[in-house]
Design a protein around this motif. Structure first.
Motif, PDB file in Angstrom:
ATOM      1  N   GLY A  73     -11.005  -9.251  -1.088  1.00 54.47           N
ATOM      2  CA  GLY A  73     -11.757  -8.326  -0.259  1.00 54.47           C
ATOM      3  C   GLY A  73     -11.256  -6.897  -0.253  1.00 54.47           C
ATOM      4  N   ARG A  74     -10.187  -6.596  -0.977  1.00 57.67           N
ATOM      5  CA  ARG A  74      -9.671  -5.235  -1.048  1.00 57.67           C
ATOM      6  C   ARG A  74      -9.772  -4.724  -2.478  1.00 57.67           C
ATOM      7  N   THR A  75     -10.036  -3.431  -2.616  1.00 54.26           N
ATOM      8  CA  THR A  75     -10.099  -2.808  -3.933  1.00 54.26           C
ATOM      9  C   THR A  75      -8.877  -1.918  -4.122  1.00 54.26           C
ATOM     10  N   TYR A  76      -8.242  -2.044  -5.282  1.00 57.28           N
ATOM     11  CA  TYR A  76      -7.030  -1.280  -5.586  1.00 57.28           C
ATOM     12  C   TYR A  76      -7.297  -0.371  -6.787  1.00 57.28           C
ATOM     13  N   HIS A  77      -6.718   0.829  -6.740  1.00 59.94           N
ATOM     14  CA  HIS A  77      -6.890   1.818  -7.803  1.00 59.94           C
ATOM     15  C   HIS A  77      -5.524   2.115  -8.424  1.00 59.94           C
ATOM     16  N   PRO A  78      -5.228   1.473  -9.567  1.00 59.72           N
ATOM     17  CA  PRO A  78      -3.917   1.669 -10.194  1.00 59.72           C
ATOM     18  C   PRO A  78      -3.639   3.122 -10.551  1.00 59.72           C
ATOM     19  N   MET A  79      -2.390   3.523 -10.404  1.00 60.00           N
ATOM     20  CA  MET A  79      -1.958   4.857 -10.789  1.00 60.00           C
ATOM     21  C   MET A  79      -1.900   4.936 -12.310  1.00 60.00           C
ATOM     22  N   THR A  80      -2.152   6.109 -12.849  1.00 60.13           N
ATOM     23  CA  THR A  80      -2.054   6.293 -14.296  1.00 60.13           C
ATOM     24  C   THR A  80      -0.721   6.893 -14.710  1.00 60.13           C
ATOM     25  N   SER A  81       0.084   7.301 -13.739  1.00 60.75           N
ATOM     26  CA  SER A  81       1.378   7.895 -14.067  1.00 60.75           C
ATOM     27  C   SER A  81       2.282   7.859 -12.832  1.00 60.75           C
ATOM     28  N   VAL A  82       3.597   7.828 -13.086  1.00 61.41           N
ATOM     29  CA  VAL A  82       4.572   7.965 -11.995  1.00 61.41           C
ATOM     30  C   VAL A  82       5.349   9.264 -12.166  1.00 61.41           C
ATOM     31  N   GLU A  83       4.745  10.207 -12.894  1.00 60.06           N
ATOM     32  CA  GLU A  83       5.388  11.498 -13.095  1.00 60.06           C
ATOM     33  C   GLU A  83       5.622  12.166 -11.739  1.00 60.06           C
ATOM     34  N   GLY A  84       6.816  12.683 -11.541  1.00 57.69           N
ATOM     35  CA  GLY A  84       7.165  13.278 -10.264  1.00 57.69           C
ATOM     36  C   GLY A  84       7.885  12.310  -9.346  1.00 57.69           C
ATOM     37  N   GLY A  85       7.912  11.006  -9.751  1.00 56.51           N
ATOM     38  CA  GLY A  85       8.654  10.023  -8.984  1.00 56.51           C
ATOM     39  C   GLY A  85       7.795   9.225  -8.028  1.00 56.51           C
ATOM     40  N   PHE A  86       8.264   8.060  -7.709  1.00 56.88           N
ATOM     41  CA  PHE A  86       7.557   7.168  -6.790  1.00 56.88           C
ATOM     42  C   PHE A  86       8.591   6.450  -5.938  1.00 56.88           C
ATOM     43  N   VAL A  87       8.418   6.491  -4.616  1.00 60.69           N
ATOM     44  CA  VAL A  87       9.322   5.812  -3.684  1.00 60.69           C
ATOM     45  C   VAL A  87       8.479   5.087  -2.644  1.00 60.69           C
ATOM     46  N   GLU A  88       8.870   3.870  -2.302  1.00 56.50           N
ATOM     47  CA  GLU A  88       8.128   3.090  -1.316  1.00 56.50           C
ATOM     48  C   GLU A  88       9.091   2.118  -0.638  1.00 56.50           C
TER      49      GLU A  88
END
Length: 271
Positions: A73-88
């Motif tokens: 029931g949820r739609t996800y939109h994958p990222m095309t890049s992690v340029e600039g960094g990713f933190v979670e």
């Protein structure tokens, strides 16, 4: 006893039908729908199917694992890049034996003893530094699957068994973690991933049948077609994989051609 009149019989029949209809509605309303099983059941003679969501991409572009997809029931939109960094930050869970040997979202075979993980939107191939905020232990993993889809508001990553053991989360099952992207994605060009890719067109319990199909595909232009042995829940299968393709996009185009004859064809990452 007097015999009911025709009118009485009609009223009685209508009353019974109304009562039955009301009971049916009440029963349906009181049952909440069960979530779709994570691994569909298949006949014992067939190779198990991939987890739901692996082929759930419906929009025309971009290709491959960058496409939006829906799950529970949820739609996800994958990222095309992690340029600039990713933190979670959030909860990490892990998955193991039930999925060992099955196909991951990027076409690889899941190995519970490899340092990999599933994330809902990070690009395939992303390397992550995962820190267990409860004990300070750190591990590095590579994203090759999608998930977790259970409790998505709290869980942010599904670790392999090996990664969970490294971080000390294998016994408690869940732990609060911080994930941080590390470096660039190998082979990533912005809208495509370079590398060796194949299109799997079938799996056979008899090696001779697999070799016969592989020879036909090789003669038709897929000259690097191979036959790979796989053990799935104690049963040996021979997988026919057409190729080889130099990028994910090229493999997707090859799959579209092959799907005319092999509707269940799918792309896998090669070695």
């Amino acid at each position: 006893m007097p015999v009911p009149s025709r009118t009485s019989r009609s009223v009685l029949a209508f009353t019974l039908i109304l009562a039955l209809f009301t009971t049916t509605l009440t029963g349906c309303a009181s049952r909440s729908p069960e979530p779709a099983p994570r691994t569909p059941k298949r006949p014992a003679t067939a190779e198990p199917a991939p987890k739901p969501g692996d082929d759930g991409f419906v929009t025309p572009a971009p290709r491959g694992t960058f496409r939006p997809y829906s799950q529970f029931g949820r739609t996800y939109h994958p990222m095309t890049s992690v340029e600039g960094g990713f933190v979670e930050e959030g909860l990490a869970s892990w998955y193991g034996l039930k999925f060992h040997g099955r196909r991951t979202a990027n076409g690889e075979t899941y190995d519970m003893y490899a340092m990999t993980a599933a994330h809902r939107i990070l690009p395939m191939g992303t390397r992550l530094r995962v820190e267990n905020l409860e004990n300070g232990r750190v591990a590095e993993v590579r994203i090759n699957d999608r998930g977790p889809f259970v409790d998505p508001d709290k869980r942010i990553i599904d670790l392999s068994f090996a990664a969970a053991r490294e971080l000390g989360t294998d016994k408690p099952g869940l732990a609060r973690v911080r994930i941080t992207s590390v470096g660039a994605i190998e082979g990533f060009t912005g809208t495509d991933i370079a590398g060796n890719f194949y299109v799997q067109v079938g799996a056979f319990s008899m090696k001779s049948n697999a070799e016969r199909l592989a020879a036909r595909l090789s003669a038709s232009g897929f000259d690097k077609t191979r036959v790979e042995e796989a053990d799935v829940d104690g049963t040996t299968f021979w997988r026919v994989q057409a190729g080889v393709f130099p990028s994910l996009n090229a493999a997707e185009e090859g799959k579209e051609r092959l799907a005319r004859e092999f509707p269940g064809a799918f792309v896998i990452a090669g070695r």
